[in-house]
Design an enzyme around this catalytic site. Structure first.
Site, PDB file in Angstrom:
ATOM      1  N   CYS A  82      31.218  -4.418  -0.630  1.00 18.79           N
ATOM      2  CA  CYS A  82      31.201  -3.598   0.582  1.00 18.79           C
ATOM      3  C   CYS A  82      29.774  -3.294   1.003  1.00 18.79           C
ATOM      4  O   CYS A  82      28.823  -3.496   0.250  1.00 18.79           O
ATOM      5  CB  CYS A  82      31.925  -2.265   0.342  1.00 18.79           C
ATOM      6  SG  CYS A  82      33.595  -2.397  -0.285  1.00 18.79           S
ATOM      7  N   ASP A 115      -7.299  -4.536  22.692  1.00 17.67           N
ATOM      8  CA  ASP A 115      -6.477  -4.468  23.893  1.00 17.67           C
ATOM      9  C   ASP A 115      -6.808  -3.190  24.671  1.00 17.67           C
ATOM     10  O   ASP A 115      -6.802  -2.084  24.113  1.00 17.67           O
ATOM     11  CB  ASP A 115      -5.001  -4.471  23.481  1.00 17.67           C
ATOM     12  CG  ASP A 115      -4.075  -4.495  24.676  1.00 17.67           C
ATOM     13  OD1 ASP A 115      -3.677  -5.596  25.075  1.00 17.67           O
ATOM     14  OD2 ASP A 115      -3.754  -3.414  25.196  1.00 17.67           O
TER      15      ASP A 115
END
Length: 509
Positions: A34, A457
């Site tokens: 599970c 950047d």
């Protein structure tokens, strides 16, 4: 991969969804496995064992729980974080390389022998490449059985099995019943859909700020290839066996993915690439804990938890976007990219989607007339065939794109999900016109590197300035050391801090 029994058992006992995909719970008394959050009664300690992958649980002779569907959990974020052999192999297996090229092809792409690859994967993931690919084929088959009206034989070959017998044997071993038995158990039969159409639920770890993700993609959507609306994202796909299209619709507990595929064998890679695009295997709790510990980010993390790093459905496409976007605005880059795409040979296959934002005002128009056809982004061979006039950019940058396309076409560079990040950055940097910003952007979005800081950047620097952080390269890099290994997520958050997302020539994202 060692799993701490006490920690895993506590997660199972509390049904903690955050651990879904990190490990799987095997219950020896019932013979099933599970997900940690399975709603069933917590099994006794003596009857429990834990596995690092579904394939490992299947290898131990356990079948998947029919209640919690452990094969539908998010993937382990460990594979994105790791750039080693195991992480690369898991990403390539997820993209369907074993189904297409076999284990020898996977080993060649990774640069190791089959024996060494199998040994390392078995040691760390609990199963070799064949077993891992088998588990993925079984999951694809279950989706096709549940969601389509295909015959058993059609499902078998679409999912990548070599024969119907092999498919039936695997399906019984994994799910405990035959494909026809699973289909008979469904409350309602699969709806009849157009050929190649299929809907899939993509799981993720909460939270997922869908509006932020859709906004990022909408600002960069290339007309004719993709489109974003307020609640969904649509795009064409270039896949191993043919063209396709997808509509991704975020919901509270999953992302709905509606695919249209020319060849259903492309379902597994299409799912994997869409998961990468939305960064659905991320662990937002771990990321936010690290970034939120920095006072500069604390308020932003609290206001918008779970921010993802948008990925890519195609490495080459992302690399072209990065080169085109150097030192120009997002809007200008979109125009150039749209022109490039329009200049390539159109794809007319009926399985390719349409842009829902271009509905015609004429109520008598046919669907084809009413909507702009979405066409997959051109590949390297198509780009190399274009005349110079189609590029609409300076000769130097046109030369960079041609060099990039030629390198990808002849195999000099590898932009696949499981590429060696360090080797790719080095080889990209050797191409004319490609510098550190471009290689970092490609590594961050195309290769899912979680620890890239685009310190040069201008959008990142503007965001840092708004947060009161140092903006000089060395100062920002020094402060960013505390964000490891999640500097890519910090980069996206710094972009989000800018007041104007289209700030002219300073926005190169």
């Amino acid at each position: 991969m060692e799993l701490d029994f006490e920690r895993c058992y506590r997660a199972v006992d509390s049904r903690d969804q955050r651990f879904d995909g990190w490990f799987y719970t095997g219950v020896t008394s019932t013979g099933i496995y599970c997900r940690p959050s399975c709603p069933a009664i917590t099994p006794k300690r003596d009857n429990v064992c834990f596995f690092p992958s579904a394939a490992a649980a299947q290898r131990a002779g356990l079948r998947a729980c029919r209640r919690c569907h452990p094969d539908a959990t998010p993937g382990s974020p460990d594979w994105d974080l790791r750039a080693d052999l195991v992480g690369r192999a898991m990403r390539l297996i997820g993209d369907g390389v074993v189904d297409r090229d076999g284990v020898p092809g996977l080993a060649r792409r990774l640069g190791y022998t089959e024996r060494h690859l199998t040994r390392v994967l078995t040691e760390q993931v609990g199963a070799g490449p064949l077993a891992l690919a088998r588990a993925q084929r079984a999951q694809t088959a279950r989706i096709l059985v549940e969601k389509t009206g295909l015959t058993v034989a059609e499902v078998a070959f679409a999912a990548g099995f070599g024969s119907v017998r092999q498919f039936n044997d695997t399906f019984r071993a994994v799910y405990g019943l035959a494909p026809t038995g699973l289909r008979a158990r469904l409350r309602a039969p699969a709806a009849t859909a157009a050929p190649g159409a299929i809907a899939v639920r993509l799981a993720f770890r909460r939270p997922l700020p869908a509006a932020v993700l859709l906004g990022f993609l909408a600002a960069r959507a290339v007309p004719g290839v993709e489109a974003a609306t307020a609640d969904a994202y649509h795009r064409a796909l270039r896949l191993p066996y043919g063209p396709g299209a997808v509509t991704l619709t975020p919901h509270d507990d999953h992302v709905g993915a509606a695919f249209r595929l020319a060849d259903l064998r492309d379902l597994a890679p299409a799912v994997a690439r869409c998961r990468a695009l939305f960064d659905l295997d991320a662990d937002p709790a771990a990321v936010d804990a690290t970034l939120g510990a920095d006072p500069a980010f604390a308020a932003a993390v609290a206001a918008a938890p779970g921010v993802r790093v948008p990925g890519a459905v195609d490495g080459f496409e992302l690399a072209v976007r990065a080169v085109v976007g150097q030192q120009i605005s997002v809007a200008a880059a979109r125009r150039v990219l749209a022109r490039l795409c329009a200049a390539t040979r159109p794809v007319t296959d009926s399985t390719v989607g349409t842009d829902p934002t271009t509905d015609s005002a004429d109520p008598t128009a046919t669907d084809t007339e009413a909507r702009t056809e979405l066409v997959p982004f051109p590949g390297p061979a198509e780009l190399l065939e274009l005349p110079d006039a189609a590029f609409a950019m300076p000769a130097a940058r046109r030369g960079t794109l041609r060099a990039l396309a030629a390198a990808d076409d002849d195999g000099t560079i590898d932009l696949a999900p499981g590429a060696d990040r360090a080797a790719l950055v080095e080889r990209l940097g050797a191409l004319p016109g490609i510098g550190p910003w471009t290689t970092g952007y490609i590594a961050m979005r195309a290769l899912a590197d979680p620890d890239v800081l685009l310190g040069t950047d201008l959008g990142v620097r503007h965001g840092a300035d708004r947060l009161g952080l140092p903006t000089a390269g060395a100062g920002l890099a020094g402060h960013a050391a505390r964000w490891r290994p999640w500097r890519s997520y910090a980069t996206v958050r710094l972009w989000l801090c800018t007041t104007d997302p289209t700030n002219g020539r300073t926005d190169r994202r």
